[in-house]
Design an enzyme around this catalytic site. Structure first.
Site, PDB file in Angstrom:
ATOM      1  N   SER A 176       1.520 -10.003  -0.889  1.00 39.68           N
ATOM      2  CA  SER A 176       1.149  -8.588  -0.816  1.00 39.68           C
ATOM      3  C   SER A 176       1.315  -7.954   0.557  1.00 39.68           C
ATOM      4  O   SER A 176       1.412  -6.737   0.677  1.00 39.68           O
ATOM      5  CB  SER A 176      -0.299  -8.411  -1.287  1.00 39.68           C
ATOM      6  OG  SER A 176      -1.177  -9.223  -0.531  1.00 39.68           O
ATOM      7  N   GLU A 207      -9.581   5.957   3.542  1.00 40.72           N
ATOM      8  CA  GLU A 207     -10.365   4.885   4.146  1.00 40.72           C
ATOM      9  C   GLU A 207      -9.464   3.682   4.296  1.00 40.72           C
ATOM     10  O   GLU A 207      -8.462   3.554   3.582  1.00 40.72           O
ATOM     11  CB  GLU A 207     -11.586   4.549   3.271  1.00 40.72           C
ATOM     12  CG  GLU A 207     -11.336   3.561   2.138  1.00 40.72           C
ATOM     13  CD  GLU A 207     -10.276   3.980   1.139  1.00 40.72           C
ATOM     14  OE1 GLU A 207      -9.458   3.114   0.741  1.00 40.72           O
ATOM     15  OE2 GLU A 207     -10.239   5.157   0.741  1.00 40.72           O
ATOM     16  N   LYS A 209       0.795  -1.226   0.000  1.00 41.69           N
ATOM     17  CA  LYS A 209       0.000   0.000   0.000  1.00 41.69           C
ATOM     18  C   LYS A 209       0.832   1.283   0.000  1.00 41.69           C
ATOM     19  O   LYS A 209       0.397   2.323  -0.497  1.00 41.69           O
ATOM     20  CB  LYS A 209      -0.944   0.005   1.209  1.00 41.69           C
ATOM     21  CG  LYS A 209      -2.026  -1.060   1.182  1.00 41.69           C
ATOM     22  CD  LYS A 209      -3.062  -0.802   0.108  1.00 41.69           C
ATOM     23  CE  LYS A 209      -4.241  -1.755   0.198  1.00 41.69           C
ATOM     24  NZ  LYS A 209      -5.232  -1.506  -0.865  1.00 41.69           N
TER      25      LYS A 209
END
Length: 397
Positions: A380, A113, A91
């Protein structure tokens, strides 16, 4: 296949677009212009890639999973180690990129969010580094499931706002973030954490994550002298997957598989298997596949993984699903948790529960492979954030 999506209007085939309140149209147009300028600005690109290298820790490693390969006795398995990024997941690639855009646009306040909390942590981290005010919206249920990440965001200086409406998960956090954005458009930049939302967000977020696939392609060439036969990634909104897949889309020899969360089973009402059972509709600013109930209302999604607990999916994934360039399958909570245990014991890597959905599909894929083939799984994120859920699951709590 020559791949040029999206169109100038932000459509991937029939999916995407800008379905937003009128007040946000000029904001999105301003963002499009700023992003186009940044794409063509060597100084912006240099700063972004310098930060990825010096702060995020890129390039991340491509690790041969020797014991996992031996376990299946078929194709060679490599892991693309996004869990080694600063903050513990992919991210941060996108958070850094969008924050640099916000700075260039003169915004002073950042909102975001988060579901699993990793995008929230990444955004809070970027804001701390650059000195921005930061507000993170998070569903109350996700705050309970991801308490460690809530505490991390607070320590980084972010204000975490609990969302008590609806299912108290990612969909509802996104609703509240959009309400905030509409109210504070002049000074606020909304960093969307996945390839969802109105144009240009799906394209922009994809492009900030495409470094994952670009590195993978170069690393495979260096160690194997060729590309992969299979790429495997989990899909919620779809950011890690599309960043991983995108650089390979025109190579038809590479088979790509996205894994979504079936929850208790796609045949139940406790699922997040959007592409398995969903139909097209509009959510959070774009047209894509959604989970609907019989009245046409957006259905409450369920997954043991907070980051896959979303009733929609990025419009580019919807298009790639329809064209069959990428194939998508569901994995249940139980299958994912079994994979958490297997990968932890075989490779000494505790994967995020989201990531474990991709690992779980190896049970179905590996028997179909040959020993001279290569499978790459996008790892991930790491599972530190999920230890309470993992411990409760295996203790029967």
């Amino acid at each position: 296949m020559k791949y040029t999506a999206p169109t100038k209007q932000g459509y991937f085939g029939k999916y995407g677009g800008k379905f937003v309140p009128e007040i946000l149209i000029p904001v999105l147009e301003e963002l499009e212009t700023a992003y186009e300028t940044a794409q063509n600005d060597p100084l912006f690109q240099k700063e972004y890639y310098d930060l990825l290298r010096e702060y995020v820790g890129r390039p991340t490693k491509l690790t041969l999973a020797e014991r996992l390969t031996d376990h299946y006795g078929k194709a060679k398995i490599y892991l693309k180690r996004e869990d080694l990024c600063h903050t513990g997941a992919h991210k941060i690639n996108n958070a850094i990129g969008q924050l640099l855009l916000a700075r260039n646009m003169g915004k002073i306040r950042i909102i975001a969010e988060t579901g699993a909390g990793q995008h929230g942590v990444a955004t809070a981290t970027a804001c701390a580094k650059f000195g921005f005010e930061c507000v993170i919206y998070m569903g109350a249920e996700d705050m309970e499931r991801q308490k460690l990440n809530v505490e991390r965001m607070g320590l980084l200086g972010a204000e975490v706002r609990s969302v008590e409406s609806g299912s108290k998960t990612l969909k509802d956090a996104t609703n509240e973030a959009i309400r905030d954005w509409v109210t504070n458009v002049e000074n606020t930049f909304y960093i969307i954490g996945s390839v969802v939302g109105p144009h240009p967000y799906p394209m922009m977020t994809r492009n900030f994550h495409r470094v994952i696939g670009e590195e993978t392609k170069d690393q495979l060439k260096a160690v194997e002298g060729r590309s992969a036969d299979y790429l495997l990634a989990c899909v919620g909104g779809g950011s890690n997957a599309i960043g991983f897949f995108y650089p390979f889309i025109e190579d038809n020899n590479v088979k790509m598989i996205g894994i979504e969360a079936s929850g208790l089973g796609a045949e139940t009402d406790k699922t997040a298997a959007t592409l398995t059972i969903g139909t097209p509709g509009v959510l959070h600013g774009s047209l894509s596949y959604l989970l609907h109930d019989k009245e046409g209302q957006v259905q409450l999604a369920h997954s043991i993984s907070a980051g896959l607990d979303y009733p929609g999916i990025g419009p580019e994934h919807a298009y790639l699903h329809d064209t069959k360039r990428i194939h998508y399958y569901g994995i249940t909570d139980a299958e994912a948790m079994n994979a958490v245990k297997l990968i932890s014991e075989k490779e000494g890597i505790i994967p995020a529960i989201e990531t474990a959905h991709a690992f779980a599909y190896l049970e179905k894929l590996m028997p179909l492979t040959q020993k001279d083939q290569i499978v790459v799984v996008n790892c991930s994120g790491r599972g530190d954030k999920d230890m309470k859920t993992i411990s409760d699951w295996f203790s029967g709590s």
